[in-house]
Design a protein around this motif. Structure first.
Motif, PDB file in Angstrom:
ATOM      1  N   GLY A  70     -56.478 -21.481  48.224  1.00  9.39           N
ATOM      2  CA  GLY A  70     -57.646 -21.494  49.087  1.00  9.39           C
ATOM      3  C   GLY A  70     -58.907 -20.925  48.458  1.00  9.39           C
ATOM      4  O   GLY A  70     -60.008 -21.217  48.906  1.00  9.39           O
ATOM      5  N   ALA A 118     -57.568 -28.589  50.175  1.00 13.91           N
ATOM      6  CA  ALA A 118     -58.605 -28.948  49.205  1.00 13.91           C
ATOM      7  C   ALA A 118     -59.057 -30.364  49.530  1.00 13.91           C
ATOM      8  O   ALA A 118     -58.240 -31.250  49.778  1.00 13.91           O
ATOM      9  N   CYS A 123     -62.409 -25.972  48.850  1.00 10.65           N
ATOM     10  CA  CYS A 123     -61.114 -25.341  49.107  1.00 10.65           C
ATOM     11  C   CYS A 123     -61.255 -24.284  50.190  1.00 10.65           C
ATOM     12  O   CYS A 123     -62.275 -23.602  50.267  1.00 10.65           O
ATOM     13  N   GLY A 168     -59.924 -21.570  45.449  1.00  2.53           N
ATOM     14  CA  GLY A 168     -60.531 -22.588  44.582  1.00  2.53           C
ATOM     15  C   GLY A 168     -60.661 -22.115  43.155  1.00  2.53           C
ATOM     16  O   GLY A 168     -60.478 -20.942  42.847  1.00  2.53           O
ATOM     17  N   PHE A 170     -52.929 -26.175  43.429  1.00  7.31           N
ATOM     18  CA  PHE A 170     -53.587 -27.468  43.309  1.00  7.31           C
ATOM     19  C   PHE A 170     -53.830 -27.783  41.845  1.00  7.31           C
ATOM     20  O   PHE A 170     -53.952 -26.882  41.015  1.00  7.31           O
TER      21      PHE A 170
END
Length: 187
Positions: A130, A112, A122, A132, A149
């Motif tokens: 990945g 990210a 992302c 996002g 994240f």
């Protein structure tokens, strides 16, 4: 600084063929079986298992990051360049346009990038962050665990990725304003 390697050559311990380029190193990151060094002159040198990103050299790089099997490097000139296992965020290349990357974070299988516009890009393994969180604006900071994240906004924290590694969006929904955030490997 200087880089000294030891251990199993299959896991990146043999840097003999790039040793002369490993001077004035300002950052060193590693996948499971490879290393990438960023020098003060902005050069990135990688070595180790090629399937894990252990090959390549870039110039004019500002920052480098590693997932378990891939590397990502940002350059104002080149944009984002990624290499290694495509499933873990490698084999990508894209330009960020006029936006600059302020932070580059990684989970075990995804990357990210926080842009100076306050938005986040992302890529990488969908289940490890990945995909996002959708469109985010006003992001001030990124934090990563092994599988998720978290983005710190002015009045909220947004998480995405594996719910088993801190990516449960409901867990942080009521936090409100957060000054700082840290992540462990799994939360």
């Amino acid at each position: 600084g200087r880089v000294v390697c030891w251990g199993d050559a299959a896991f990146g311990a043999d840097a003999g063929h790039v040793e002369a380029k490993l001077r004035d190193v300002v950052d060193l990151v590693a996948t499971e079986r490879a290393f990438a060094a960023l020098t003060a002159s902005g050069e990135v040198v990688a070595w180790g298992d090629p399937l894990y990103g252990g090959t390549g050299q870039l110039s004019q790089v500002e920052m480098v990051q590693a997932s378990h099997r891939a590397f990502a490097a940002y350059s104002k000139r080149w944009g984002m360049v990624c290499w290694g296992d495509p499933e873990f965020g490698g084999d990508w290349r894209f330009e960020t346009g006029d936006a600059r990357v302020l932070e580059l974070s990684a989970t075990a299988g995804a990357f990210a990038a926080l842009l100076d516009t306050g938005s986040v890009l992302c890529w990488g393994h969908r289940d490890l962050g990945g995909a996002g969180p959708g469109r985010l604006e006003g992001v001030m900071r990124l934090v990563a665990t092994n599988g998720a994240f978290a983005a710190v906004l002015a009045e909220a924290v947004v998480t995405w990725g594996s719910v088993f590694a801190g990516g449960d969006p409901e867990a942080c929904a009521s936090l409100g304003r957060v000054e700082d955030l840290k992540g462990s490997a799994s939360s």
